[in-house]
Design a protein around this motif. Structure first.
Motif, PDB file in Angstrom:
ATOM      1  N   THR A 161      -0.101 -23.764  -8.518  1.00  0.00           N
ATOM      2  CA  THR A 161      -1.338 -22.561  -7.787  1.00  0.00           C
ATOM      3  C   THR A 161      -1.121 -21.351  -7.877  1.00  0.00           C
ATOM      4  OG1 THR A 161      -1.291 -24.312  -5.975  1.00  0.00           O
ATOM      5  CG2 THR A 161      -2.172 -22.427  -5.046  1.00  0.00           C
ATOM      6  N   LYS A 162      -2.034 -20.744  -7.736  1.00  0.00           N
ATOM      7  CA  LYS A 162      -1.801 -19.193  -7.959  1.00  0.00           C
ATOM      8  C   LYS A 162      -1.930 -18.385  -6.667  1.00  0.00           C
ATOM      9  CE  LYS A 162      -4.102 -18.925 -13.117  1.00  0.00           C
ATOM     10  NZ  LYS A 162      -4.146 -20.839 -12.740  1.00  0.00           N
ATOM     11  N   VAL A 163      -0.222 -17.709  -6.460  1.00  0.00           N
ATOM     12  CA  VAL A 163      -0.615 -16.747  -5.583  1.00  0.00           C
ATOM     13  C   VAL A 163       0.189 -15.080  -6.021  1.00  0.00           C
ATOM     14  CG1 VAL A 163       1.526 -15.904  -3.500  1.00  0.00           C
ATOM     15  CG2 VAL A 163       0.984 -18.638  -3.842  1.00  0.00           C
ATOM     16  N   ILE A 164      -1.250 -14.831  -5.440  1.00  0.00           N
ATOM     17  CA  ILE A 164      -1.074 -13.386  -5.665  1.00  0.00           C
ATOM     18  C   ILE A 164      -0.135 -12.436  -4.276  1.00  0.00           C
ATOM     19  CG2 ILE A 164      -2.096 -11.395  -6.493  1.00  0.00           C
ATOM     20  CD1 ILE A 164      -2.105 -14.058  -8.246  1.00  0.00           C
ATOM     21  N   ILE A 165       0.215 -11.053  -4.367  1.00  0.00           N
ATOM     22  CA  ILE A 165       1.073 -10.356  -3.776  1.00  0.00           C
ATOM     23  C   ILE A 165      -0.251  -9.164  -3.433  1.00  0.00           C
ATOM     24  CG2 ILE A 165       2.048  -9.085  -2.142  1.00  0.00           C
ATOM     25  CD1 ILE A 165       2.576 -12.155  -2.423  1.00  0.00           C
ATOM     26  N   LYS A 166      -1.044  -8.241  -2.549  1.00  0.00           N
ATOM     27  CA  LYS A 166      -1.308  -6.991  -2.293  1.00  0.00           C
ATOM     28  C   LYS A 166      -0.614  -6.873  -1.713  1.00  0.00           C
ATOM     29  CE  LYS A 166      -4.751  -5.425  -0.477  1.00  0.00           C
ATOM     30  NZ  LYS A 166      -4.386  -4.135   0.198  1.00  0.00           N
ATOM     31  N   THR A 167       0.064  -5.823  -2.405  1.00  0.00           N
ATOM     32  CA  THR A 167       0.754  -4.199  -1.861  1.00  0.00           C
ATOM     33  C   THR A 167      -0.233  -3.328  -1.155  1.00  0.00           C
ATOM     34  OG1 THR A 167       0.463  -2.609  -3.203  1.00  0.00           O
ATOM     35  CG2 THR A 167       2.246  -4.592  -3.182  1.00  0.00           C
ATOM     36  N   GLU A 168       0.936  -3.177   0.009  1.00  0.00           N
ATOM     37  CA  GLU A 168       0.093  -1.970   1.225  1.00  0.00           C
ATOM     38  C   GLU A 168      -0.792  -0.819   0.677  1.00  0.00           C
ATOM     39  OE1 GLU A 168       1.452  -0.619   4.922  1.00  0.00           O
ATOM     40  OE2 GLU A 168       3.484  -2.151   4.150  1.00  0.00           O
ATOM     41  N   ASN A 169      -2.007  -0.216   0.735  1.00  0.00           N
ATOM     42  CA  ASN A 169      -2.776   0.129   0.645  1.00  0.00           C
ATOM     43  C   ASN A 169      -2.041   2.381   1.576  1.00  0.00           C
ATOM     44  OD1 ASN A 169      -4.601  -0.763  -0.796  1.00  0.00           O
ATOM     45  ND2 ASN A 169      -6.114  -0.781   1.122  1.00  0.00           N
ATOM     46  N   ILE A 170      -2.068   3.402   0.259  1.00  0.00           N
ATOM     47  CA  ILE A 170      -2.030   4.057   1.605  1.00  0.00           C
ATOM     48  C   ILE A 170      -2.872   4.754   2.543  1.00  0.00           C
ATOM     49  CG2 ILE A 170       0.007   5.374  -0.138  1.00  0.00           C
ATOM     50  CD1 ILE A 170      -2.302   7.385  -1.311  1.00  0.00           C
ATOM     51  N   ARG A 171      -2.547   5.021   3.220  1.00  0.00           N
ATOM     52  CA  ARG A 171      -3.671   5.771   4.447  1.00  0.00           C
ATOM     53  C   ARG A 171      -3.401   7.023   4.760  1.00  0.00           C
ATOM     54  NH1 ARG A 171      -3.122   2.400   9.340  1.00  0.00           N
ATOM     55  NH2 ARG A 171      -4.487   3.883  10.355  1.00  0.00           N
ATOM     56  N   GLU A 172      -4.804   7.704   5.331  1.00  0.00           N
ATOM     57  CA  GLU A 172      -5.075   8.622   5.970  1.00  0.00           C
ATOM     58  C   GLU A 172      -3.459   9.217   6.396  1.00  0.00           C
ATOM     59  OE1 GLU A 172      -8.153   6.295   7.089  1.00  0.00           O
ATOM     60  OE2 GLU A 172      -6.617   6.235   7.110  1.00  0.00           O
ATOM     61  N   MET A 173      -3.090  10.773   6.262  1.00  0.00           N
ATOM     62  CA  MET A 173      -1.991  11.229   6.655  1.00  0.00           C
ATOM     63  C   MET A 173      -1.817  12.010   8.239  1.00  0.00           C
ATOM     64  SD  MET A 173      -1.245  13.835   3.253  1.00  0.00           S
ATOM     65  CE  MET A 173      -0.866  12.729   1.486  1.00  0.00           C
ATOM     66  N   HIS A 174      -3.593  12.484   8.371  1.00  0.00           N
ATOM     67  CA  HIS A 174      -4.074  12.755  10.412  1.00  0.00           C
ATOM     68  C   HIS A 174      -3.394  11.668  11.135  1.00  0.00           C
ATOM     69  CE1 HIS A 174      -7.458  12.245   8.544  1.00  0.00           C
ATOM     70  NE2 HIS A 174      -8.077  12.213   9.914  1.00  0.00           N
ATOM     71  N   ILE A 195      11.961  -8.415  -2.453  1.00  0.00           N
ATOM     72  CA  ILE A 195      12.139 -10.069  -1.723  1.00  0.00           C
ATOM     73  C   ILE A 195      11.262 -10.741  -2.845  1.00  0.00           C
ATOM     74  CG2 ILE A 195      11.217 -10.937   0.253  1.00  0.00           C
ATOM     75  CD1 ILE A 195      11.934  -9.214   2.144  1.00  0.00           C
ATOM     76  N   PHE A 196      10.273 -10.096  -2.902  1.00  0.00           N
ATOM     77  CA  PHE A 196       9.348 -11.283  -3.827  1.00  0.00           C
ATOM     78  C   PHE A 196       9.680 -11.531  -5.420  1.00  0.00           C
ATOM     79  CE2 PHE A 196       6.761 -10.893  -0.050  1.00  0.00           C
ATOM     80  CZ  PHE A 196       6.560 -12.695   0.796  1.00  0.00           C
ATOM     81  N   LYS A 197      10.490 -10.346  -5.446  1.00  0.00           N
ATOM     82  CA  LYS A 197      10.780 -10.385  -7.244  1.00  0.00           C
ATOM     83  C   LYS A 197      11.085 -10.924  -8.113  1.00  0.00           C
ATOM     84  CE  LYS A 197      15.520  -8.649  -6.769  1.00  0.00           C
ATOM     85  NZ  LYS A 197      16.847  -7.048  -7.241  1.00  0.00           N
ATOM     86  N   ASP A 198      11.898 -11.941  -7.552  1.00  0.00           N
ATOM     87  CA  ASP A 198      11.936 -13.087  -8.375  1.00  0.00           C
ATOM     88  C   ASP A 198      11.215 -14.544  -8.253  1.00  0.00           C
ATOM     89  OD1 ASP A 198      13.086 -14.024  -6.164  1.00  0.00           O
ATOM     90  OD2 ASP A 198      14.857 -14.483  -7.247  1.00  0.00           O
ATOM     91  N   LEU A 199       9.734 -14.454  -7.441  1.00  0.00           N
ATOM     92  CA  LEU A 199       8.957 -15.515  -7.655  1.00  0.00           C
ATOM     93  C   LEU A 199       8.414 -15.719  -8.270  1.00  0.00           C
ATOM     94  CD1 LEU A 199       8.554 -15.948  -4.005  1.00  0.00           C
ATOM     95  CD2 LEU A 199       9.334 -18.026  -5.177  1.00  0.00           C
ATOM     96  N   ASN A 200       7.596 -16.254  -9.136  1.00  0.00           N
ATOM     97  CA  ASN A 200       6.275 -16.638  -9.757  1.00  0.00           C
ATOM     98  C   ASN A 200       5.121 -16.225  -9.223  1.00  0.00           C
ATOM     99  OD1 ASN A 200       4.801 -17.274 -11.761  1.00  0.00           O
ATOM    100  ND2 ASN A 200       4.762 -19.679 -11.933  1.00  0.00           N
ATOM    101  N   VAL A 201       5.128 -14.819  -8.280  1.00  0.00           N
ATOM    102  CA  VAL A 201       3.649 -14.778  -8.294  1.00  0.00           C
ATOM    103  C   VAL A 201       3.180 -13.327  -8.739  1.00  0.00           C
ATOM    104  CG1 VAL A 201       4.115 -15.338  -5.973  1.00  0.00           C
ATOM    105  CG2 VAL A 201       4.684 -13.115  -6.273  1.00  0.00           C
TER     106      VAL A 201
END
Length: 237
Positions: A161-174, A195-201
Protein backbone atom coordinates in the motif's frame (compact mmCIF):
# COMPACT_ATOMS: atom_id res chain seq x y z
CA UNK A 1 15.19 9.22 2.81
CA UNK A 2 15.68 12.59 4.43
CA UNK A 3 14.15 15.43 2.42
CA UNK A 4 16.62 18.29 1.91
CA UNK A 5 15.89 21.89 2.86
CA UNK A 6 14.40 23.39 0.80
CA UNK A 7 12.50 20.49 -0.77
CA UNK A 8 12.41 22.11 -4.21
CA UNK A 9 11.86 25.28 -6.20
CA UNK A 10 9.45 26.74 -8.74
CA UNK A 11 10.43 27.27 -12.37
CA UNK A 12 8.06 28.62 -15.04
CA UNK A 13 5.07 27.89 -12.80
CA UNK A 14 6.09 24.28 -12.05
CA UNK A 15 7.34 22.77 -8.81
CA UNK A 16 10.68 20.99 -9.22
CA UNK A 17 11.72 18.69 -6.37
CA UNK A 18 15.36 18.49 -5.36
CA UNK A 19 15.26 14.86 -4.24
CA UNK A 20 13.61 12.79 -7.00
CA UNK A 21 12.91 12.64 -10.72
CA UNK A 22 9.51 14.03 -11.63
CA UNK A 23 7.49 13.54 -14.81
CA UNK A 24 4.81 15.99 -15.92
CA UNK A 25 1.76 13.83 -16.64
CA UNK A 26 -0.85 14.59 -19.30
CA UNK A 27 -4.50 13.47 -19.23
CA UNK A 28 -3.84 10.09 -20.91
CA UNK A 29 -1.01 9.24 -18.51
CA UNK A 30 -3.11 10.34 -15.54
CA UNK A 31 -6.01 8.11 -16.62
CA UNK A 32 -3.65 5.15 -17.14
CA UNK A 33 -2.14 5.80 -13.73
CA UNK A 34 -5.51 5.93 -11.96
CA UNK A 35 -6.84 2.75 -13.61
CA UNK A 36 -7.85 0.22 -10.95
CA UNK A 37 -6.79 2.49 -8.09
CA UNK A 38 -8.50 3.00 -4.75
CA UNK A 39 -7.42 6.37 -3.41
CA UNK A 40 -8.33 7.65 0.04
CA UNK A 41 -7.78 11.33 0.88
CA UNK A 42 -7.91 11.80 4.66
CA UNK A 43 -7.57 15.31 6.00
CA UNK A 44 -8.80 18.87 5.85
CA UNK A 45 -10.07 21.18 3.11
CA UNK A 46 -6.59 21.49 1.58
CA UNK A 47 -7.02 17.87 0.47
CA UNK A 48 -10.65 18.44 -0.48
CA UNK A 49 -9.25 20.80 -3.12
CA UNK A 50 -7.61 17.74 -4.71
CA UNK A 51 -10.85 15.86 -5.25
CA UNK A 52 -12.38 18.91 -6.96
CA UNK A 53 -9.30 19.46 -9.13
CA UNK A 54 -8.78 15.84 -10.24
CA UNK A 55 -11.85 15.58 -12.55
CA UNK A 56 -10.52 18.56 -14.51
CA UNK A 57 -7.27 16.79 -15.37
CA UNK A 58 -8.44 13.16 -15.45
CA UNK A 59 -11.74 14.04 -17.23
CA UNK A 60 -13.42 10.63 -16.75
CA UNK A 61 -14.07 10.36 -12.94
CA UNK A 62 -17.51 11.65 -11.92
CA UNK A 63 -18.87 12.61 -8.52
CA UNK A 64 -21.22 10.10 -6.90
CA UNK A 65 -23.96 11.59 -4.70
CA UNK A 66 -23.83 10.03 -1.23
CA UNK A 67 -26.85 12.12 -0.12
CA UNK A 68 -24.88 14.01 2.50
CA UNK A 69 -24.90 17.78 2.93
CA UNK A 70 -22.46 20.60 3.60
CA UNK A 71 -18.88 21.25 2.52
CA UNK A 72 -17.46 18.63 4.90
CA UNK A 73 -19.51 15.70 3.67
CA UNK A 74 -17.70 12.66 2.31
CA UNK A 75 -16.80 13.22 -1.37
CA UNK A 76 -16.61 10.31 -3.79
CA UNK A 77 -15.29 10.19 -7.36
CA UNK A 78 -15.93 7.10 -9.49
CA UNK A 79 -14.81 5.94 -12.91
CA UNK A 80 -16.71 2.68 -13.49
CA UNK A 81 -14.98 1.93 -16.78
CA UNK A 82 -11.48 2.14 -15.31
CA UNK A 83 -12.49 0.81 -11.86
CA UNK A 84 -11.19 3.92 -10.13
CA UNK A 85 -12.44 5.19 -6.78
CA UNK A 86 -11.24 8.41 -5.11
CA UNK A 87 -12.66 9.40 -1.73
CA UNK A 88 -12.14 12.43 0.52
CA UNK A 89 -13.10 12.39 4.18
CA UNK A 90 -12.43 15.03 6.82
CA UNK A 91 -10.20 14.18 9.75
CA UNK A 92 -11.55 14.00 13.29
CA UNK A 93 -11.40 16.56 16.09
CA UNK A 94 -10.04 19.16 16.49
CA UNK A 95 -11.83 20.63 13.48
CA UNK A 96 -12.38 24.40 13.57
CA UNK A 97 -15.13 25.71 11.29
CA UNK A 98 -18.19 27.96 11.20
CA UNK A 99 -19.98 25.43 8.95
CA UNK A 100 -22.22 22.69 10.26
CA UNK A 101 -21.41 19.07 9.50
CA UNK A 102 -22.66 15.61 10.41
CA UNK A 103 -20.85 13.57 13.06
CA UNK A 104 -22.64 10.30 12.35
CA UNK A 105 -19.70 9.05 10.28
CA UNK A 106 -16.99 10.84 12.25
CA UNK A 107 -13.64 9.05 12.28
CA UNK A 108 -10.09 9.84 13.29
CA UNK A 109 -7.41 9.18 10.68
CA UNK A 110 -5.87 6.20 12.56
CA UNK A 111 -9.27 4.51 12.73
CA UNK A 112 -9.91 5.16 9.03
CA UNK A 113 -6.54 3.60 8.17
CA UNK A 114 -7.32 0.57 10.33
CA UNK A 115 -10.52 0.03 8.33
CA UNK A 116 -8.62 -0.32 5.05
CA UNK A 117 -7.28 -3.68 3.95
CA UNK A 118 -4.81 -2.11 1.52
CA UNK A 119 -3.06 -3.59 -1.53
CA UNK A 120 -0.72 -2.54 -4.34
CA UNK A 121 -3.54 -0.55 -5.99
CA UNK A 122 -4.49 1.34 -2.84
CA UNK A 123 -3.07 4.79 -2.07
CA UNK A 124 -3.72 6.86 1.03
CA UNK A 125 -2.98 10.58 1.31
CA UNK A 126 -2.93 12.13 4.77
CA UNK A 127 -2.77 15.74 5.89
CA UNK A 128 -3.57 17.39 9.19
CA UNK A 129 -2.31 20.43 11.02
CA UNK A 130 -4.25 23.57 10.11
CA UNK A 131 -7.02 22.79 12.61
CA UNK A 132 -4.50 21.83 15.29
CA UNK A 133 -2.72 25.19 15.33
CA UNK A 134 -4.82 26.86 18.10
CA UNK A 135 -4.27 23.92 20.47
CA UNK A 136 -1.29 22.78 22.59
CA UNK A 137 1.41 21.05 20.54
CA UNK A 138 1.02 17.80 22.50
CA UNK A 139 -2.43 17.33 20.89
CA UNK A 140 -0.78 17.36 17.47
CA UNK A 141 2.11 15.12 18.58
CA UNK A 142 -0.24 12.49 20.01
CA UNK A 143 -2.29 12.46 16.83
CA UNK A 144 0.80 12.20 14.62
CA UNK A 145 2.12 9.26 16.66
CA UNK A 146 -1.29 7.55 16.45
CA UNK A 147 -1.30 8.00 12.67
CA UNK A 148 2.22 6.58 12.46
CA UNK A 149 1.24 3.49 14.47
CA UNK A 150 -1.80 2.97 12.20
CA UNK A 151 0.46 3.17 9.13
CA UNK A 152 2.81 0.62 10.70
CA UNK A 153 -0.13 -1.74 11.23
CA UNK A 154 -1.21 -1.18 7.62
CA UNK A 155 2.26 -2.04 6.33
CA UNK A 156 2.25 -5.26 8.38
CA UNK A 157 -0.91 -6.51 6.66
CA UNK A 158 -0.26 -4.87 3.29
CA UNK A 159 3.29 -3.63 2.66
CA UNK A 160 2.46 -2.74 -0.97
CA UNK A 161 0.00 0.00 0.00
CA UNK A 162 1.27 3.46 -0.89
CA UNK A 163 1.00 6.12 1.80
CA UNK A 164 1.66 9.79 1.07
CA UNK A 165 1.98 12.51 3.71
CA UNK A 166 1.10 16.03 2.56
CA UNK A 167 2.49 18.65 4.90
CA UNK A 168 0.65 21.85 5.77
CA UNK A 169 0.33 24.84 3.46
CA UNK A 170 1.36 28.28 4.62
CA UNK A 171 -1.65 30.54 5.05
CA UNK A 172 -2.81 34.16 5.27
CA UNK A 173 -0.81 36.32 7.65
CA UNK A 174 -3.67 38.57 8.77
CA UNK A 175 -6.36 36.07 9.86
CA UNK A 176 -6.27 35.27 13.62
CA UNK A 177 -2.48 35.21 13.57
CA UNK A 178 -2.03 34.27 17.23
CA UNK A 179 -4.24 31.21 16.78
CA UNK A 180 -3.58 30.07 13.24
CA UNK A 181 -0.30 31.75 12.28
CA UNK A 182 2.46 29.96 10.42
CA UNK A 183 4.63 30.06 13.54
CA UNK A 184 2.50 27.21 14.92
CA UNK A 185 2.36 25.53 11.52
CA UNK A 186 6.13 25.50 11.16
CA UNK A 187 6.60 23.81 14.54
CA UNK A 188 4.05 21.18 13.49
CA UNK A 189 5.75 20.79 10.10
CA UNK A 190 9.11 20.05 11.75
CA UNK A 191 7.43 17.69 14.22
CA UNK A 192 5.64 15.79 11.47
CA UNK A 193 8.83 15.34 9.45
CA UNK A 194 10.59 14.00 12.53
CA UNK A 195 7.85 11.53 13.46
CA UNK A 196 7.51 10.07 9.94
CA UNK A 197 11.14 10.33 8.79
CA UNK A 198 11.99 6.59 8.90
CA UNK A 199 8.69 5.25 7.54
CA UNK A 200 8.36 4.09 3.93
CA UNK A 201 5.99 6.91 2.99
CA UNK A 202 6.08 9.55 0.29
CA UNK A 203 6.12 13.19 1.34
CA UNK A 204 4.62 16.11 -0.55
CA UNK A 205 6.37 19.11 0.94
CA UNK A 206 3.45 21.51 0.62
CA UNK A 207 5.11 23.84 3.14
CA UNK A 208 8.13 24.56 0.95
CA UNK A 209 5.94 24.41 -2.16
CA UNK A 210 3.54 27.12 -1.00
CA UNK A 211 6.44 29.25 0.24
CA UNK A 212 8.09 28.99 -3.19
CA UNK A 213 4.83 29.92 -4.94
CA UNK A 214 4.27 32.75 -2.42
CA UNK A 215 0.57 31.89 -2.09
CA UNK A 216 -0.05 32.94 1.55
CA UNK A 217 -3.44 31.25 1.28
CA UNK A 218 -4.60 28.25 3.29
CA UNK A 219 -6.28 27.00 0.10
CA UNK A 220 -3.83 27.88 -2.68
CA UNK A 221 -4.81 28.40 -6.35
CA UNK A 222 -5.18 25.66 -8.94
CA UNK A 223 -1.64 25.73 -10.33
CA UNK A 224 -0.31 24.90 -6.86
CA UNK A 225 -2.86 22.11 -6.40
CA UNK A 226 -1.87 20.78 -9.82
CA UNK A 227 1.78 20.62 -8.74
CA UNK A 228 0.84 18.75 -5.55
CA UNK A 229 -1.28 16.24 -7.46
CA UNK A 230 1.40 15.74 -10.11
CA UNK A 231 3.88 14.85 -7.39
CA UNK A 232 1.35 12.48 -5.82
CA UNK A 233 0.79 10.73 -9.15
CA UNK A 234 4.56 10.39 -9.60
CA UNK A 235 4.64 8.55 -6.26
CA UNK A 236 1.82 6.09 -7.01
CA UNK A 237 2.63 5.43 -10.68
Amino acid sequence: MKIPVPGGYTLQGRWITTFCNQIQLDTNKINDCLKGKLIYLLGDSTLRQWIHYLPRVAKTPKFFDLHETGPFKKHLLLDAERHTQIQWKKHGYPFVTYSTYSVTDEGYIPREIDRLSGDKNTAIVITFGQHFRPFPIDVFIRRAISVRKAIERLFLRSPDTKVIIKTENIREMHIETEWFGDFHGYIQYLTLNDIFKDLNVGVIDAWDMTIAYGTNNVRPPDHVIGSQINMFLNYIC
